[in-house]
Design a protein around this motif. Structure first.
Motif, PDB file in Angstrom:
ATOM      1  N   LEU A 163      13.295   5.447   3.760  1.00 11.53           N
ATOM      2  CA  LEU A 163      12.497   4.775   4.781  1.00 11.53           C
ATOM      3  C   LEU A 163      12.733   5.612   5.920  1.00 11.53           C
ATOM      4  CD1 LEU A 163      13.285   1.122   4.420  1.00 11.53           C
ATOM      5  CD2 LEU A 163      11.019   2.190   3.859  1.00 11.53           C
ATOM      6  N   PRO A 164      11.609   5.865   6.921  1.00  9.16           N
ATOM      7  CA  PRO A 164      11.792   6.718   8.196  1.00  9.16           C
ATOM      8  C   PRO A 164      12.555   5.747   9.251  1.00  9.16           C
ATOM      9  CG  PRO A 164       9.745   5.892   7.888  1.00  9.16           C
ATOM     10  CD  PRO A 164      10.379   5.582   6.782  1.00  9.16           C
ATOM     11  N   GLU A 165      13.105   6.097  10.276  1.00  9.80           N
ATOM     12  CA  GLU A 165      13.635   5.523  11.383  1.00  9.80           C
ATOM     13  C   GLU A 165      12.362   5.142  11.980  1.00  9.80           C
ATOM     14  OE1 GLU A 165      16.895   4.903  11.721  1.00  9.80           O
ATOM     15  OE2 GLU A 165      17.469   6.271  10.262  1.00  9.80           O
ATOM     16  N   GLY A 166      12.674   3.942  12.773  1.00 10.04           N
ATOM     17  CA  GLY A 166      11.612   3.199  13.660  1.00 10.04           C
ATOM     18  C   GLY A 166      10.922   2.197  12.976  1.00 10.04           C
ATOM     19  N   PRO A 167       9.947   1.384  13.510  1.00  7.75           N
ATOM     20  CA  PRO A 167       9.360   0.085  13.203  1.00  7.75           C
ATOM     21  C   PRO A 167       8.193   0.623  12.133  1.00  7.75           C
ATOM     22  CG  PRO A 167       8.736   0.455  15.422  1.00  7.75           C
ATOM     23  CD  PRO A 167       9.816   1.519  15.279  1.00  7.75           C
ATOM     24  N   LEU A 168       8.049  -0.288  11.042  1.00  8.98           N
ATOM     25  CA  LEU A 168       7.170  -0.143  10.093  1.00  8.98           C
ATOM     26  C   LEU A 168       6.089  -1.197  10.167  1.00  8.98           C
ATOM     27  CD1 LEU A 168       9.051   1.783   7.121  1.00  8.98           C
ATOM     28  CD2 LEU A 168       7.319   2.781   8.787  1.00  8.98           C
ATOM     29  N   PRO A 169       4.852  -1.179   9.883  1.00 14.76           N
ATOM     30  CA  PRO A 169       4.087  -2.449   9.567  1.00 14.76           C
ATOM     31  C   PRO A 169       4.531  -2.797   8.411  1.00 14.76           C
ATOM     32  CG  PRO A 169       2.621  -0.445   9.618  1.00 14.76           C
ATOM     33  CD  PRO A 169       4.017   0.022  10.050  1.00 14.76           C
ATOM     34  N   ALA A 170       4.393  -4.255   8.216  1.00 11.38           N
ATOM     35  CA  ALA A 170       4.530  -4.713   6.926  1.00 11.38           C
ATOM     36  C   ALA A 170       4.038  -6.299   6.869  1.00 11.38           C
ATOM     37  CB  ALA A 170       6.185  -4.878   6.479  1.00 11.38           C
ATOM     38  N   THR A 171       3.991  -6.921   5.542  1.00 11.67           N
ATOM     39  CA  THR A 171       3.558  -8.103   5.359  1.00 11.67           C
ATOM     40  C   THR A 171       4.667  -8.856   4.747  1.00 11.67           C
ATOM     41  OG1 THR A 171       1.142  -7.682   4.855  1.00 11.67           O
ATOM     42  CG2 THR A 171       1.938  -9.675   3.922  1.00 11.67           C
TER      43      THR A 171
END
Length: 198
Positions: A163-171
């Protein structure tokens, strides 16, 4: 096994008391090892009130039994000085209050929600987070819309490292009742990281 829980000749009332206390204690351990549940804020406050009432009732019952000679303290308590007893008594009451709150706010609602809750989903953002506690997951996803001191969503180390750093959109997929949310899956929407984090 009987003599491992109480001494020979222990009155029946005290045996029941020991049994109930052990059951309450063991049930309170479940949220420590399974942290995917978030209680509804309203129910969390209600559970605290119920825990206070139940603890007060238990203290009153013990005092009544003690005054009637139907229950007597045992073990090292008898060798403690009056000062030590008055110091430890409120600590024991506070500890039992916390344990009872965990049962009422977390254990029972979590099991009920997991078995009978309705399917629910919501969109949010997640960010990877390393756990530092002794009982916490070392690799977690932090949900932007979830702030609860006992909630953790764990992932395996391989998925975490990709996973990259920073926020990720998700459900977020969960089961929901009026008592709270049991989160069982998080689906990431980043194209380079499709699928679900178990």
């Amino acid at each position: 096994m009987r003599h491992g829980l109480w001494a020979p000749g222990t009155p029946t009332r005290q045996r029941w008391l020991i049994g109930v206390f052990l059951l309450v204690m063991l049930s309170a351990l479940i949220p420590i090892f399974s942290r995917s549940f978030v209680p509804a804020s309203g129910w969390s406050r209600t559970a605290l009130l119920l825990a206070v009432l139940c603890t007060s009732a238990a203290c009153g019952l013990l005092w009544y039994w003690f005054r009637r000679g139907l229950w007597t303290p045992a073990g090292p308590w008898l060798s403690y000085s009056p000062v030590k007893r008055w110091t430890l008594a409120p600590l024991c009451v506070g500890f039992f209050l916390l344990v009872l709150w965990l049962d009422l706010a977390m254990t029972a609602p979590m099991l009920l929600t997991r078995w009978t809750g309705e399917e629910a989903s919501r969109s949010t953002q997640v960010q990877k987070k390393r756990g530092s506690g002794r009982r916490s997951c070392h690799h977690q996803l932090q949900l932007a819309d979830t702030r609860f001191w006992l909630f953790e969503f764990c992932v395996d180390s391989d998925a975490f490292d990709q996973l990259p750093e920073g926020p990720l959109p998700a459900t977020v997929l969960s089961r929901r009742t009026a008592l709270g949310d049991y989160v069982y899956a998080v689906r990431l929407h980043a194209p380079e990281h499709p699928g679900s984090a178990p």
